[in-house]
Write a protein that holds these residues in place. Structure first.
Motif, PDB file in Angstrom:
ATOM      1  N   LEU A 186       2.253 -17.311 -64.367  1.00  0.00           N
ATOM      2  CA  LEU A 186       1.160 -16.846 -65.229  1.00  0.00           C
ATOM      3  C   LEU A 186      -0.194 -17.261 -64.661  1.00  0.00           C
ATOM      4  O   LEU A 186      -1.145 -16.457 -64.648  1.00  0.00           O
ATOM      5  N   LEU A 187      -0.318 -18.477 -64.178  1.00  0.00           N
ATOM      6  CA  LEU A 187      -1.572 -18.930 -63.574  1.00  0.00           C
ATOM      7  C   LEU A 187      -1.933 -18.068 -62.357  1.00  0.00           C
ATOM      8  O   LEU A 187      -3.094 -17.711 -62.158  1.00  0.00           O
ATOM      9  N   MET A 188      -0.940 -17.742 -61.543  1.00  0.00           N
ATOM     10  CA  MET A 188      -1.210 -16.898 -60.376  1.00  0.00           C
ATOM     11  C   MET A 188      -1.592 -15.479 -60.787  1.00  0.00           C
ATOM     12  O   MET A 188      -2.443 -14.843 -60.158  1.00  0.00           O
ATOM     13  N   GLU A 189      -0.984 -14.989 -61.849  1.00  0.00           N
ATOM     14  CA  GLU A 189      -1.342 -13.670 -62.384  1.00  0.00           C
ATOM     15  C   GLU A 189      -2.801 -13.648 -62.834  1.00  0.00           C
ATOM     16  O   GLU A 189      -3.530 -12.681 -62.602  1.00  0.00           O
ATOM     17  N   ILE A 190      -3.243 -14.740 -63.458  1.00  0.00           N
ATOM     18  CA  ILE A 190      -4.626 -14.825 -63.948  1.00  0.00           C
ATOM     19  C   ILE A 190      -5.613 -15.041 -62.799  1.00  0.00           C
ATOM     20  O   ILE A 190      -6.727 -14.500 -62.809  1.00  0.00           O
ATOM     21  N   LEU A 191      -5.208 -15.809 -61.778  1.00  0.00           N
ATOM     22  CA  LEU A 191      -6.138 -16.252 -60.741  1.00  0.00           C
ATOM     23  C   LEU A 191      -6.325 -15.287 -59.578  1.00  0.00           C
ATOM     24  O   LEU A 191      -7.395 -15.257 -58.959  1.00  0.00           O
ATOM     25  N   GLU A 249      -6.800 -12.066 -58.821  1.00  0.00           N
ATOM     26  CA  GLU A 249      -7.891 -11.087 -58.697  1.00  0.00           C
ATOM     27  C   GLU A 249      -9.273 -11.754 -58.668  1.00  0.00           C
ATOM     28  O   GLU A 249     -10.101 -11.421 -57.811  1.00  0.00           O
ATOM     29  N   PRO A 250      -9.572 -12.710 -59.572  1.00  0.00           N
ATOM     30  CA  PRO A 250     -10.869 -13.396 -59.494  1.00  0.00           C
ATOM     31  C   PRO A 250     -11.070 -14.152 -58.175  1.00  0.00           C
ATOM     32  O   PRO A 250     -12.189 -14.191 -57.650  1.00  0.00           O
ATOM     33  N   LEU A 251      -9.998 -14.748 -57.649  1.00  0.00           N
ATOM     34  CA  LEU A 251     -10.096 -15.460 -56.367  1.00  0.00           C
ATOM     35  C   LEU A 251     -10.493 -14.498 -55.258  1.00  0.00           C
ATOM     36  O   LEU A 251     -11.414 -14.776 -54.469  1.00  0.00           O
ATOM     37  N   TYR A 252      -9.810 -13.362 -55.179  1.00  0.00           N
ATOM     38  CA  TYR A 252     -10.103 -12.368 -54.150  1.00  0.00           C
ATOM     39  C   TYR A 252     -11.516 -11.813 -54.318  1.00  0.00           C
ATOM     40  O   TYR A 252     -12.264 -11.679 -53.346  1.00  0.00           O
ATOM     41  N   ASN A 253     -11.862 -11.498 -55.560  1.00  0.00           N
ATOM     42  CA  ASN A 253     -13.171 -10.907 -55.837  1.00  0.00           C
ATOM     43  C   ASN A 253     -14.313 -11.854 -55.449  1.00  0.00           C
ATOM     44  O   ASN A 253     -15.327 -11.425 -54.886  1.00  0.00           O
ATOM     45  N   GLN A 254     -14.128 -13.148 -55.705  1.00  0.00           N
ATOM     46  CA  GLN A 254     -15.197 -14.101 -55.434  1.00  0.00           C
ATOM     47  C   GLN A 254     -15.285 -14.458 -53.949  1.00  0.00           C
ATOM     48  O   GLN A 254     -16.337 -14.321 -53.319  1.00  0.00           O
ATOM     49  N   ILE A 255     -14.182 -14.915 -53.368  1.00  0.00           N
ATOM     50  CA  ILE A 255     -14.232 -15.443 -52.003  1.00  0.00           C
ATOM     51  C   ILE A 255     -14.195 -14.340 -50.945  1.00  0.00           C
ATOM     52  O   ILE A 255     -14.886 -14.429 -49.927  1.00  0.00           O
ATOM     53  N   ARG A 256     -13.452 -13.292 -51.204  1.00  0.00           N
ATOM     54  CA  ARG A 256     -13.370 -12.194 -50.223  1.00  0.00           C
ATOM     55  C   ARG A 256     -14.525 -11.202 -50.378  1.00  0.00           C
ATOM     56  O   ARG A 256     -15.257 -10.924 -49.431  1.00  0.00           O
ATOM     57  N   THR A 257     -14.697 -10.678 -51.596  1.00  0.00           N
ATOM     58  CA  THR A 257     -15.672  -9.601 -51.799  1.00  0.00           C
ATOM     59  C   THR A 257     -17.110 -10.115 -51.875  1.00  0.00           C
ATOM     60  O   THR A 257     -17.995  -9.604 -51.181  1.00  0.00           O
ATOM     61  N   LYS A 258     -17.359 -11.115 -52.689  1.00  0.00           N
ATOM     62  CA  LYS A 258     -18.731 -11.591 -52.892  1.00  0.00           C
ATOM     63  C   LYS A 258     -19.185 -12.553 -51.796  1.00  0.00           C
ATOM     64  O   LYS A 258     -20.274 -12.412 -51.245  1.00  0.00           O
ATOM     65  N   ASP A 259     -18.354 -13.548 -51.482  1.00  0.00           N
ATOM     66  CA  ASP A 259     -18.758 -14.555 -50.492  1.00  0.00           C
ATOM     67  C   ASP A 259     -18.511 -14.116 -49.056  1.00  0.00           C
ATOM     68  O   ASP A 259     -19.032 -14.738 -48.124  1.00  0.00           O
ATOM     69  N   SER A 315      -8.662 -11.936 -45.421  1.00  0.00           N
ATOM     70  CA  SER A 315      -7.433 -12.295 -46.124  1.00  0.00           C
ATOM     71  C   SER A 315      -7.684 -13.460 -47.075  1.00  0.00           C
ATOM     72  O   SER A 315      -7.984 -14.571 -46.644  1.00  0.00           O
ATOM     73  N   VAL A 316      -7.590 -13.185 -48.370  1.00  0.00           N
ATOM     74  CA  VAL A 316      -7.737 -14.207 -49.415  1.00  0.00           C
ATOM     75  C   VAL A 316      -6.636 -13.959 -50.435  1.00  0.00           C
ATOM     76  O   VAL A 316      -6.523 -12.852 -50.970  1.00  0.00           O
ATOM     77  N   SER A 317      -5.832 -14.971 -50.722  1.00  0.00           N
ATOM     78  CA  SER A 317      -4.708 -14.759 -51.633  1.00  0.00           C
ATOM     79  C   SER A 317      -4.275 -16.061 -52.286  1.00  0.00           C
ATOM     80  O   SER A 317      -4.606 -17.157 -51.820  1.00  0.00           O
ATOM     81  N   CYS A 318      -3.512 -15.918 -53.370  1.00  0.00           N
ATOM     82  CA  CYS A 318      -2.842 -17.058 -53.991  1.00  0.00           C
ATOM     83  C   CYS A 318      -1.507 -16.567 -54.535  1.00  0.00           C
ATOM     84  O   CYS A 318      -1.357 -15.397 -54.892  1.00  0.00           O
ATOM     85  N   ASP A 319      -0.535 -17.466 -54.575  1.00  0.00           N
ATOM     86  CA  ASP A 319       0.798 -17.061 -55.011  1.00  0.00           C
ATOM     87  C   ASP A 319       1.594 -18.303 -55.373  1.00  0.00           C
ATOM     88  O   ASP A 319       1.248 -19.425 -54.984  1.00  0.00           O
ATOM     89  N   SER A 320       2.678 -18.079 -56.110  1.00  0.00           N
ATOM     90  CA  SER A 320       3.595 -19.178 -56.404  1.00  0.00           C
ATOM     91  C   SER A 320       4.503 -19.395 -55.195  1.00  0.00           C
ATOM     92  O   SER A 320       4.731 -18.488 -54.389  1.00  0.00           O
ATOM     93  N   ARG A 321       5.014 -20.604 -55.070  1.00  0.00           N
ATOM     94  CA  ARG A 321       5.923 -20.937 -53.973  1.00  0.00           C
ATOM     95  C   ARG A 321       7.120 -21.694 -54.532  1.00  0.00           C
ATOM     96  O   ARG A 321       6.982 -22.623 -55.320  1.00  0.00           O
ATOM     97  N   TRP A 322       8.299 -21.255 -54.109  1.00  0.00           N
ATOM     98  CA  TRP A 322       9.559 -21.900 -54.508  1.00  0.00           C
ATOM     99  C   TRP A 322      10.236 -22.361 -53.217  1.00  0.00           C
ATOM    100  O   TRP A 322      10.684 -21.555 -52.417  1.00  0.00           O
ATOM    101  N   THR A 323      10.277 -23.671 -53.004  1.00  0.00           N
ATOM    102  CA  THR A 323      10.790 -24.225 -51.750  1.00  0.00           C
ATOM    103  C   THR A 323      12.029 -25.069 -52.023  1.00  0.00           C
ATOM    104  O   THR A 323      11.935 -26.206 -52.481  1.00  0.00           O
TER     105      THR A 323
END
Length: 407
Positions: free
Chosen positions: A215-220, A222-232, A237-245
């Motif tokens: 859920l946190l990754m679902e919320i985060l 698009e805003p992460l990409y929009n801020q760091i990739r598009t605006k800044d 390549s800007v992304s976030c995701d869950s990891r199961w190791t």
């Protein structure tokens, strides 16, 4: 007609757990094909052989060996690939780098190869999935055929079975409440991109934490990409995701940039996480509910093909979790998640204000251009050895403490 017409195919691949064999297609004789592939693999079980089994030539051996050497040599040439590989090796102390693999096979010959493989195959534990237009009687017949072949191929050494409790452990490093940054050098002298991966560890796998992370990754994302990739304009390549190791849950933020240093990039991720806390706190109930519904819908999507469904079931067997209706369990859990719980999880796992969060940053410095600032002072011919030593330093920093057996 050609086998491809009925999508008939087979594959044999090595992984961290052993070997995965697969046959597929629209044909009622698939079991026969599988037994042919398995019988071919088991020819290497004969410990009296000093040469390749019948049907395998030295020329083919040399070609495959050279191809694998090149694969090891070329591994991690891109900054992002190197960063991902380093993260996995930091978290999994039992894994090996491409340099270590290359050295292991650099001067290997056929007798040595046969000795190692026959020893490796002397004891086998097998788990199987028979999926599709088959019933229990078909699966039972397949099981009996496979067991019979495994037992008969082991000569005088007994059944050659391997109990589940004897499977090798896949240990995962347990991060403690102190951030650690690992700075690596890019392998390619022409690499102009730097890559930063920031990993936050949550803990042992459980349904509630897994759903909360998703859920946190679902919320985060698009805003992460929009801020760091598009605006800044940090990079492409800007992304976030869950990891199961191997049974341990985590979250992963990745930025690849040709224009910023690794320190600037890591600082920007941290600043985003600090600022987004206020966005999450002020999020309306309607918007929060939309994220819940979007995630639930994604988890309840039907499989698009039999192959996709098989992959899902097989991943549960391979990972040893055996939760074949995991998405249904997650959606039931998701219905109970509140915004307050989500904010509390954010503060615990991600917020820079929490000094006890478990964070590890992997920073790969470019070889050339603006992103090469801060590159470690190491010659290109020594880069792989330097990076391997950095990974070992990470293990030492966390005192090689692992979660032990999870499944």
């Amino acid at each position: 007609y050609m086998a491809s017409v009925c999508e008939l195919g087979s594959s044999l691949a090595a992984n961290d757990c052993g070997f995965s064999m697969r046959v597929h297609g629209f044909d009622d004789k698939l079991l026969n094909l599988f037994l042919v592939v398995l019988r071919t693999l088991l020819k290497f079980r004969d410990d009296d052989l000093q040469d390749l089994p019948a049907g395998f030539s030295k020329k083919r051996f040399d070609l495959v060996l050279e191809s694998y050497r090149r694969s090891c040599h070329n591994s991690g040439m891109k900054a992002q690939k190197l960063g991902s590989s380093a993260r996995v090796r930091c978290l999994c102390p039992g894994s090996f780098s491409s340099r270590e693999k290359f050295k292991a096979i650099e001067h290997i010959d056929i007798p040595t190869f046969m000795n190692v493989v026959s020893s490796l195959l002397s004891k086998i534990g097998a788990e199987a999935l028979f999926h599709g237009n088959v019933d229990k009687a078909d699966a039972t017949r397949a099981k009996n055929e496979i067991i019979s072949l495994l037992e008969s191929s082991n000569g005088d050494r007994g059944s050659g079975g391997l109990a589940k409790k004897q499977y090798p452990l896949h240990l995962v490093l347990q991060l403690h409440a102190k951030a650690f940054s690992l700075t690596l050098a890019a392998k390619d002298p022409t690499e102009t991109n730097a890559a930063v991966e920031v990993y936050f560890q949550v803990g042992r796998d459980n349904t509630h934490d897994r759903v909360m992370v998703d859920l946190l990754m679902e919320i985060l994302h698009e805003p992460l990409y929009n801020q760091i990739r598009t605006k800044d304009q940090f990079g492409y390549s800007v992304s976030c995701d869950s990891r199961w190791t191997n049974g341990v849950i985590g979250m992963h933020f990745c930025v690849v940039t040709p224009s910023k240093t690794v320190q600037e990039t890591e600082d920007r991720i941290e600043r985003f996480l600090l600022e987004f806390r206020h966005v999450l706190q002020d999020m309306s109930t309607e918007e929060f509910t939309e994220h819940l519904v979007a995630l639930a819908t994604e988890k309840l999507n039907m499989f698009h093909s039999l192959s996709e469904e098989t992959d899902h079931f097989w991943s549960e067997i391979r990972d040893g979790r055996y939760k074949f209706e995991v998405e249904r369990e997650e959606v039931i859990c998701l219905k109970k998640i509140t915004k307050e719980q989500t904010l509390k999880a954010y503060d615990k796992w991600l917020s820079p204000a929490n000094k006890k969060r478990r964070k590890m940053a992997i920073r790969v410095v470019a070889s050339d251009g603006p992103s090469s600032a801060g590159r470690p002072d190491v010659k290109f011919e020594d880069v792989e050895d330097f990076n391997d030593q950095c990974v070992k330093a990470c293990h030492a920093f966390f005192k090689n403490k692992t979660y032990g057996r999870i499944y």
